[in-house]
Design a protein around this motif. Sequence first.
Motif, PDB file in Angstrom:
ATOM      1  N   GLY A   4       3.652  -0.374  -0.546  1.00 40.00           N
ATOM      2  CA  GLY A   4       4.365  -1.643  -0.487  1.00 40.00           C
ATOM      3  C   GLY A   4       3.949  -2.556   0.652  1.00 40.00           C
ATOM      4  O   GLY A   4       4.606  -3.580   0.893  1.00 40.00           O
ATOM      5  N   LEU A   5       2.873  -2.227   1.350  1.00 45.01           N
ATOM      6  CA  LEU A   5       2.427  -3.102   2.427  1.00 45.01           C
ATOM      7  C   LEU A   5       1.843  -4.386   1.857  1.00 45.01           C
ATOM      8  O   LEU A   5       1.202  -4.374   0.792  1.00 45.01           O
ATOM      9  CB  LEU A   5       1.395  -2.398   3.308  1.00 45.01           C
ATOM     10  CG  LEU A   5       1.960  -1.620   4.502  1.00 45.01           C
ATOM     11  CD1 LEU A   5       2.877  -0.502   4.034  1.00 45.01           C
ATOM     12  CD2 LEU A   5       0.848  -1.069   5.373  1.00 45.01           C
ATOM     13  N   ARG A   6       2.079  -5.461   2.567  1.00 42.23           N
ATOM     14  CA  ARG A   6       1.599  -6.772   2.122  1.00 42.23           C
ATOM     15  C   ARG A   6       0.219  -7.032   2.731  1.00 42.23           C
ATOM     16  O   ARG A   6       0.085  -7.266   3.932  1.00 42.23           O
ATOM     17  CB  ARG A   6       2.567  -7.871   2.531  1.00 42.23           C
ATOM     18  CG  ARG A   6       2.176  -9.247   2.007  1.00 42.23           C
ATOM     19  CD  ARG A   6       3.183 -10.312   2.400  1.00 42.23           C
ATOM     20  NE  ARG A   6       2.792 -11.610   1.886  1.00 42.23           N
ATOM     21  CZ  ARG A   6       3.103 -12.069   0.676  1.00 42.23           C
ATOM     22  NH1 ARG A   6       3.827 -11.319  -0.125  1.00 42.23           N
ATOM     23  NH2 ARG A   6       2.705 -13.262   0.267  1.00 42.23           N
ATOM     24  N   LEU A   7      -0.791  -6.967   1.876  1.00 41.21           N
ATOM     25  CA  LEU A   7      -2.167  -7.166   2.302  1.00 41.21           C
ATOM     26  C   LEU A   7      -2.721  -8.455   1.727  1.00 41.21           C
ATOM     27  O   LEU A   7      -2.564  -8.723   0.533  1.00 41.21           O
ATOM     28  CB  LEU A   7      -3.044  -5.999   1.844  1.00 41.21           C
ATOM     29  CG  LEU A   7      -2.603  -4.586   2.227  1.00 41.21           C
ATOM     30  CD1 LEU A   7      -3.572  -3.568   1.646  1.00 41.21           C
ATOM     31  CD2 LEU A   7      -2.501  -4.434   3.738  1.00 41.21           C
ATOM     32  N   GLN A   8      -3.357  -9.235   2.564  1.00 40.09           N
ATOM     33  CA  GLN A   8      -4.003 -10.459   2.125  1.00 40.09           C
ATOM     34  C   GLN A   8      -5.514 -10.267   2.125  1.00 40.09           C
ATOM     35  O   GLN A   8      -6.068  -9.617   3.018  1.00 40.09           O
ATOM     36  CB  GLN A   8      -3.658 -11.624   3.064  1.00 40.09           C
ATOM     37  CG  GLN A   8      -2.220 -12.083   2.973  1.00 40.09           C
ATOM     38  CD  GLN A   8      -1.890 -12.750   1.644  1.00 40.09           C
ATOM     39  OE1 GLN A   8      -1.004 -12.296   0.911  1.00 40.09           O
ATOM     40  NE2 GLN A   8      -2.605 -13.803   1.325  1.00 40.09           N
ATOM     41  N   ALA A   9      -6.178 -10.824   1.125  1.00 44.64           N
ATOM     42  CA  ALA A   9      -7.638 -10.804   1.073  1.00 44.64           C
ATOM     43  C   ALA A   9      -8.177 -12.051   1.777  1.00 44.64           C
ATOM     44  O   ALA A   9      -7.686 -13.161   1.541  1.00 44.64           O
ATOM     45  CB  ALA A   9      -8.113 -10.778  -0.381  1.00 44.64           C
TER      46      ALA A   9
END
Length: 235
Positions: free
Chosen positions: A206-211
Amino acid sequence: MHYAIIAAGEGSRLVQEGVALPKPLVDLDGRPMIKRLIDIMLDNNAESIAIIVNEQMTQVRQYLESLKLDTEFRLVVKTTPSSMHSFWEVSRAFPESGKFVLTTVDTIFRADDFAAYVEAFENAPAGTDGYMGVTSFIDDEKPLYVDVEPGSMKISGFKDQPFEGMKYISGGIYGLTAPALDVLRTCIGTGISRMRNYQRALVESGLRLQAWPFPKIVDVDHAADIATAREFINQ
């Protein structure tokens, strides 16, 4: 910003193809590739740098031990079964809070592209757990494909095979925060290995990762890649 470099691979393909120097010491622009990477990190507010090399890399270890760096520096000498385990070893140098960027020594990018990435990560909105470097330039033998949500750059998955609408692959540049270390600890404890499986675990947790897209990233895996990398960074 805290940084880490994984330089623990054997570089066996380069040796087989006639490259005498260990991969981290291969000259790309008048400097060994590992020194170029260190210098780029120093230019981007390096509070600390941690590097791992394997136990057979005595020449690389000696070179790194000879450096005088204007920041906290930790060298780990240990042979590990995977890059994820190497990450685990250097992660002990990271603070319990804050941000850090990890990359592999043979991930070659332009310095100004990296600076823009670090600035974006430093100023990321609250609640962002990571900024993962990606690229649409595919020159990897086994790329890890990155799926992002429509209309955003939020990462929704990492896949081994290309898929419809695919734009990006993982660039081997990982900007993360403390919660990612909890996931790493779980992966190590449950026997998960390989960075790509760890990245999947980040999303599943559930971690919020941005590309963050880099125009181009080159991996140095073969002797021919050295000339490609030299031309790329000196354009």
